[in-house]
Design a protein around this motif. Structure first.
Motif, short mmCIF file in Angstrom:
data_model
loop_
_atom_site.label_atom_id
_atom_site.label_comp_id
_atom_site.label_asym_id
_atom_site.label_seq_id
_atom_site.Cartn_x
_atom_site.Cartn_y
_atom_site.Cartn_z
N LEU A 66 -7.77 1.47 0.37
CA LEU A 66 -8.69 0.92 1.37
C LEU A 66 -9.03 -0.53 1.05
O LEU A 66 -9.21 -1.35 1.96
CB LEU A 66 -9.95 1.77 1.44
CG LEU A 66 -9.78 3.17 2.04
CD1 LEU A 66 -11.09 3.95 1.96
CD2 LEU A 66 -9.32 3.09 3.49
N SER A 67 -9.11 -0.85 -0.23
CA SER A 67 -9.37 -2.24 -0.62
C SER A 67 -8.21 -3.14 -0.20
O SER A 67 -8.42 -4.26 0.29
CB SER A 67 -9.58 -2.33 -2.13
OG SER A 67 -10.70 -1.56 -2.53
N LEU A 68 -6.98 -2.65 -0.38
CA LEU A 68 -5.82 -3.43 0.06
C LEU A 68 -5.81 -3.61 1.58
O LEU A 68 -5.51 -4.69 2.08
CB LEU A 68 -4.53 -2.76 -0.41
CG LEU A 68 -4.23 -2.83 -1.90
CD1 LEU A 68 -2.98 -2.01 -2.23
CD2 LEU A 68 -4.02 -4.27 -2.35
N ASN A 69 -6.13 -2.56 2.31
CA ASN A 69 -6.17 -2.66 3.76
C ASN A 69 -7.29 -3.60 4.22
O ASN A 69 -7.12 -4.36 5.19
CB ASN A 69 -6.37 -1.28 4.38
CG ASN A 69 -5.16 -0.39 4.21
OD1 ASN A 69 -4.04 -0.88 4.06
ND2 ASN A 69 -5.36 0.91 4.21
N ALA A 70 -8.43 -3.56 3.52
CA ALA A 70 -9.51 -4.48 3.85
C ALA A 70 -9.08 -5.92 3.58
O ALA A 70 -9.41 -6.84 4.35
CB ALA A 70 -10.75 -4.13 3.03
N ALA A 71 -8.33 -6.13 2.50
CA ALA A 71 -7.81 -7.47 2.22
C ALA A 71 -6.85 -7.92 3.30
O ALA A 71 -6.84 -9.11 3.68
CB ALA A 71 -7.11 -7.47 0.86
N SER A 112 0.83 -1.20 0.00
CA SER A 112 0.00 0.00 0.00
C SER A 112 0.87 1.25 0.00
O SER A 112 0.53 2.25 -0.65
CB SER A 112 -0.91 0.00 1.23
OG SER A 112 -1.81 -1.09 1.20
N ALA A 143 -9.62 4.53 -2.74
CA ALA A 143 -10.46 3.33 -2.82
C ALA A 143 -9.59 2.09 -2.99
O ALA A 143 -9.85 1.05 -2.36
CB ALA A 143 -11.45 3.46 -3.97
N ILE A 144 -8.56 2.18 -3.83
CA ILE A 144 -7.67 1.03 -4.02
C ILE A 144 -6.89 0.73 -2.74
O ILE A 144 -6.75 -0.43 -2.33
CB ILE A 144 -6.70 1.30 -5.19
CG1 ILE A 144 -7.48 1.43 -6.50
CG2 ILE A 144 -5.67 0.18 -5.31
CD1 ILE A 144 -6.63 1.81 -7.69
N TYR A 154 -8.93 -9.02 6.24
CA TYR A 154 -9.58 -10.31 5.94
C TYR A 154 -8.58 -11.45 6.07
O TYR A 154 -8.89 -12.49 6.67
CB TYR A 154 -10.18 -10.27 4.55
CG TYR A 154 -10.67 -11.62 4.08
CD1 TYR A 154 -11.87 -12.15 4.54
CD2 TYR A 154 -9.89 -12.39 3.19
CE1 TYR A 154 -12.31 -13.41 4.12
CE2 TYR A 154 -10.32 -13.64 2.77
CZ TYR A 154 -11.52 -14.14 3.24
OH TYR A 154 -11.94 -15.39 2.83
#
Length: 415
Positions: free
Chosen positions: A398-403, A335, A395-396, A406
């Motif tokens: 935050l998507s990586l952080n959400a991954a 990130s 957005a990208i 998970y």
């Protein structure tokens, strides 16, 4: 005796009260710091949203009403009628170029309709307003724009939309998009992960499980910790010297017969990915070491107790149990690489590029570079585009952080 017996209790009670007061003070400081950070982040996000939405005053170069065919407006025309309008409005060379790029037989009616507005009508941005001004002064803005005049249009625009994501970079803000920058960022991060992740994990395994406590290994560990704090532009200079110049036959694709005359200087996606791999490699090593170190020693001893070798223990027990921490640290490091600008500017990322990358030996740009280029433009509309690109980048990220969250929850094990 009673007074002497009570004095330690009184002293202990006073110490407890003092510790409680100190704890409340520090709790208040921590809460205040958290609130300040949240307020600052909120102001930043509101400012970005404020600049990415609002009224836009458009003026058409060619009035769409003049392109009606037998009284049928553009909105109601069939694909064949739209093709006739397009051919009549463009030169034969321009029309044939569009045919070569993609045959009109394969284009939908909507694509032909968009081509007419992009190549013939050519809306131009006359004036823009930010979100707050658009809400607070809506009546004044509508009164100031002569929408009854043919070819004039006032729209409430959210600059992050499907067209913005699909279109390539353009000098015209109405036609500009971030598709090329998104693809460049994804290609670059892909190379970074493929190089840095296996090297970082293998180095961490060696340093934690195999390396003896010798002076040379201590020097290596110290240097890894120091490299994690080196400014990113230093890695850009290193990438310029090694990947762009020394390893030019490899990074330009000439070694594999894939080089292009415009990209044969080594300033390609491969150089960018390798440079960012060097940037995040110390972070991945340190995070992986911490994750491996957190695996209980009892698991290793149990594995040795049933006759497993060192490598079998590492592969079957240490690595699977440390993988959640390794993956989380890797994604967070990536990130950081995704948002880097300085090293990519040094190695020669393009600030203006009008074609998508085809492979790792292509010229490139990335979202941070695109944002930097747009913010340096004097026109207000490019500031809106920069804010929209920031939202896409966030957005990208935050998507990586959400991954990362998970993966940590999916593979975590409790002992």
């Amino acid at each position: 005796m009673n007074e002497n017996d009570n004095s330690p209790k009184i002293e202990f009670s006073d110490n407890v009260k003092q510790r409680n007061r100190s704890g409340k003070v520090w709790t208040g400081i921590f809460q205040f710091s958290t609130v300040v950070g949240m307020v600052a982040l909120g102001i930043l996000l509101l400012n970005i949203i404020n600049q990415s939405t609002g009224y836009v005053h458009y003026e058409a170069k060619v009035d769409p009403d003049t392109l009606a065919v037998n009284g049928v407006s553009l909105e109601e025309q069939s694909k064949e009628q739209l093709l006739g309008v397009l051919q009549a409005s463009l030169s034969q060379g321009a029309y044939n170029k569009l045919e070569r790029e993609k045959p009109f037989a394969e284009r939908s009616r909507g694509e032909v309709y968009d081509l007419i507005f992009d190549r013939v009508v050519k809306y131009k941005v006359e004036e823009t307003w930010q979100l707050w001004d658009s809400i607070a002064n809506s009546a004044e803005i509508k009164a100031s724009v002569p929408v009854e005049q043919s070819g004039t249009e006032l729209r409430f625009v959210f600059w992050v939309n499907g067209d913005f994501l699909r279109r390539q970079q353009s000098s015209d803000p109405v036609l500009a998009g971030v598709r090329t920058a998104i693809l460049g960022s994804l290609w670059t991060i892909g190379v970074t992960i493929l190089v840095a992740f296996p090297l970082g994990v293998m180095a961490a395994i060696y340093l934690e499980e195999y390396a003896a406590d010798t002076w040379i290994n201590r020097i290596i560990q110290t240097n890894i910790n120091n490299l994690a704090g080196v400014p990113s532009i230093i890695y850009g200079i290193l990438g310029l010297a090694i990947f762009v110049r020394v390893l030019e036959p490899f990074t330009s694709g000439a070694m594999f017969g894939l080089s292009d005359p415009t990209t044969a200087n080594g300033r390609t996606l491969m150089s960018a990915g390798l440079t960012l791999a060097l940037l995040v490699l110390p972070l991945i090593i340190i995070n992986s070491q911490e994750a491996i170190r957190a695996v209980p020693g009892s698991l290793r001893n149990a594995s040795y107790g049933i006759g497993a070798t060192k490598w079998q223990t590492v592969w079957a027990h240490v690595l699977p149990n440390s993988m959640p921490g390794i993956l989380t640290g890797t994604i967070l490091a990536v990130s950081r690489a995704l948002g880097e600008t300085a090293p990519l500017v040094v190695i020669g990322a393009s600030t203006v590029i009008f074609f998508d990358p085809e492979n790792v030996f292509s010229k490139f740009t990335t979202l941070p570079i695109q944002i930097y280029q747009w913010t340096s433009r004097p026109q207000d509309e490019f500031q809106f585009l920069a804010a929209a690109a920031i939202i896409v980048l966030l957005a990208i990220l935050l998507s990586l952080n959400a991954a990362a969250i998970y993966l940590r929850n999916r593979f975590s094990r409790r002992y």
